[in-house]
Scaffold this active site. Structure first.
Site, mmCIF file in Angstrom:
data_model
loop_
_atom_site.group_PDB
_atom_site.id
_atom_site.type_symbol
_atom_site.label_atom_id
_atom_site.label_comp_id
_atom_site.label_asym_id
_atom_site.label_seq_id
_atom_site.Cartn_x
_atom_site.Cartn_y
_atom_site.Cartn_z
ATOM 1 N N SER A 82 27.132 88.476 26.647
ATOM 2 C CA SER A 82 28.596 88.440 26.668
ATOM 3 C C SER A 82 29.042 88.249 25.220
ATOM 4 O O SER A 82 28.249 87.804 24.376
ATOM 5 C CB SER A 82 29.104 87.310 27.575
ATOM 6 N N GLU A 111 32.184 87.003 22.460
ATOM 7 C CA GLU A 111 33.419 86.216 22.294
ATOM 8 C C GLU A 111 34.266 86.760 21.142
ATOM 9 O O GLU A 111 33.740 87.093 20.076
ATOM 10 C CB GLU A 111 33.045 84.751 22.044
ATOM 11 N N ASP A 143 40.816 70.754 21.282
ATOM 12 C CA ASP A 143 40.862 69.700 20.259
ATOM 13 C C ASP A 143 42.281 69.338 19.857
ATOM 14 O O ASP A 143 42.489 68.745 18.811
ATOM 15 C CB ASP A 143 40.088 70.162 19.015
ATOM 16 N N PHE A 196 31.310 75.469 8.818
ATOM 17 C CA PHE A 196 31.692 75.475 10.239
ATOM 18 C C PHE A 196 30.662 74.686 11.060
ATOM 19 O O PHE A 196 31.022 73.892 11.933
ATOM 20 C CB PHE A 196 31.787 76.928 10.712
ATOM 21 N N HIS A 241 25.485 84.553 24.590
ATOM 22 C CA HIS A 241 26.927 84.684 24.353
ATOM 23 C C HIS A 241 27.097 84.808 22.837
ATOM 24 O O HIS A 241 26.806 83.866 22.091
ATOM 25 C CB HIS A 241 27.647 83.442 24.889
#
Ligand SMILES: Cc1cc2nc3c(=O)[nH]c(=O)nc-3n(C[C@H](O)[C@H](O)[C@H](O)COP(=O)(O)OP(=O)(O)OC[C@H]3O[C@@H](n4cnc5c(N)ncnc54)[C@H](O)[C@@H]3O)c2cc1C
Length: 289
Positions: A7, A9, A101, A210, A260
């Site tokens: 999949s 994103e 968040d 990140f 993913h």
């Protein structure tokens, strides 16, 4: 037993150029028979209304099923349920159910009305709206704000008990971390699919910063390999593809059957290097040869 599934994103594009890149990547990945495309909600600085617009348009235009991310933090139950109903009415059957968040906005939301308090409560509310297929998040290196691994696993188990179908992991780079996390999850009574979240390496420095925010460990070997070539785009692209191929192969060896891919809206080439048998046959086969 089936082949692994993939999949992908995306985040909602914010500029005209971004929009062109988004649709170009979606178009190319559509040819690869993905399990689903997921679209983030208010992540990476995008506004939530952009997510809703992108999800609705993608649901209309794409052959591939769309999974809409939804975060409850910062919204009242009524507000977030309204978005879920809008998705249901647009034919979106898959939700990635998350806390989010948006702590700053959550106090204001509480003044407007009742709010969901936890992801399991949110899943319960979503399933009252529609029998959505629900994915949730999990963290092989423990969520940065979680007390410890045991707390993370307890919360994850509660999400499955509430009706989640699978957990998509935060990105990680050491294939053994997947195995370890799945073993810990099994010990905590979790047998549902754990999907490996895979971040292809593009800009190494941004990835490292990140990763720090997400609590993802970057192996020393990766730093030693990528730091010297960080400004050489050809060498970086080649090394990145090799790292992706090897990582996925090793995860397949570790019996991972759903990947993913965090595309960041850029094309990703998945190569069929080392496919073996699958354990999760609940989703359609998707892989480029
Ligand atoms: C696959 C994936 C997709 C994502 N998509 C999006 C998106 O579209 N939009 C977006 O905004 N964010 C997104 N996120 C980020 C996510 O919203 C954050 O990681 C958020 O902090 C936790 O969400 P959760 O659903 O895992 O929450 P939970 O399941 O509630 O939390 C996970 C763990 O962290 C602990 N925890 C969380 N917050 C706290 C806290 N404040 N104090 C103590 N412990 C805490 C919980 O106890 C639990 O152990 C995504 C993350 C992943 C892995």
């Amino acid at each position: 037993m089936t082949d692994p599934v993939f999949s992908y994103e995306f985040f909602p594009p914010r500029t005209q150029l971004g929009e062109r890149r988004f649709w170009r990547t979606v178009g190319r990945l559509e040819a690869q028979d993905a399990a689903f495309f997921s679209i983030t909600y208010g992540a990476l600085g995008s506004a939530q209304p952009q997510s809703v617009e992108t999800v609705e348009y993608a649901a209309k235009e794409c052959e591939t099923p769309i999974a809409a991310h939804l975060t409850f933090e910062g919204s009242t139950i009524e507000e977030i349920n309204a978005v879920a109903m809008q998705y249901r009415d647009a034919g979106v059957d898959r939700i990635v159910a998350l806390r989010g968040d948006a702590r700053a906005e959550s106090e204001a939301a509480k003044k407007r009305g009742a709010c969901y308090q936890s992801v399991p409560e949110f899943i319960d509310g979503l399933l009252q709206i529609h029998p959505f297929d629900i994915s949730v998040a999990c963290y092989p290196h423990v969520h940065p704000k979680a007390k410890d691994l045991q707390t993370d696993l307890r919360v994850l188990k509660e999400k499955f008990d509430a009706g989640a179908n699978r957990a998509i992991s935060q990105f990680f780079f050491d294939p053994d971390d997947y195995q370890r996390f799945r073993d810990h999850a099994a010990t905590a009574g979790i047998s549902a699919p754990i999907v490996a979240g895979v971040l292809p390496i593009r800009d190494f420095a941004s990835m490292v910063s990140f990763a720090e925010k997400c609590g993802t460990r970057v192996p020393k070997s990766l730093v030693e390999q990528f730091e010297p070539i960080a400004n050489d785009s050809d060498a970086l692209a080649k090394a990145s593809q090799q790292q992706l191929d090897t990582f996925i192969d090793k995860l397949i060896d570790n019996d991972c059957r759903h990947f993913h891919i965090y595309t960041l809206n850029q094309m990703v080439n998945i190569r069929r290097c080392n496919l073996k048998q699958s354990v999760d046959d609940s989703l359609p086969v998707s892989l480029s040869a």
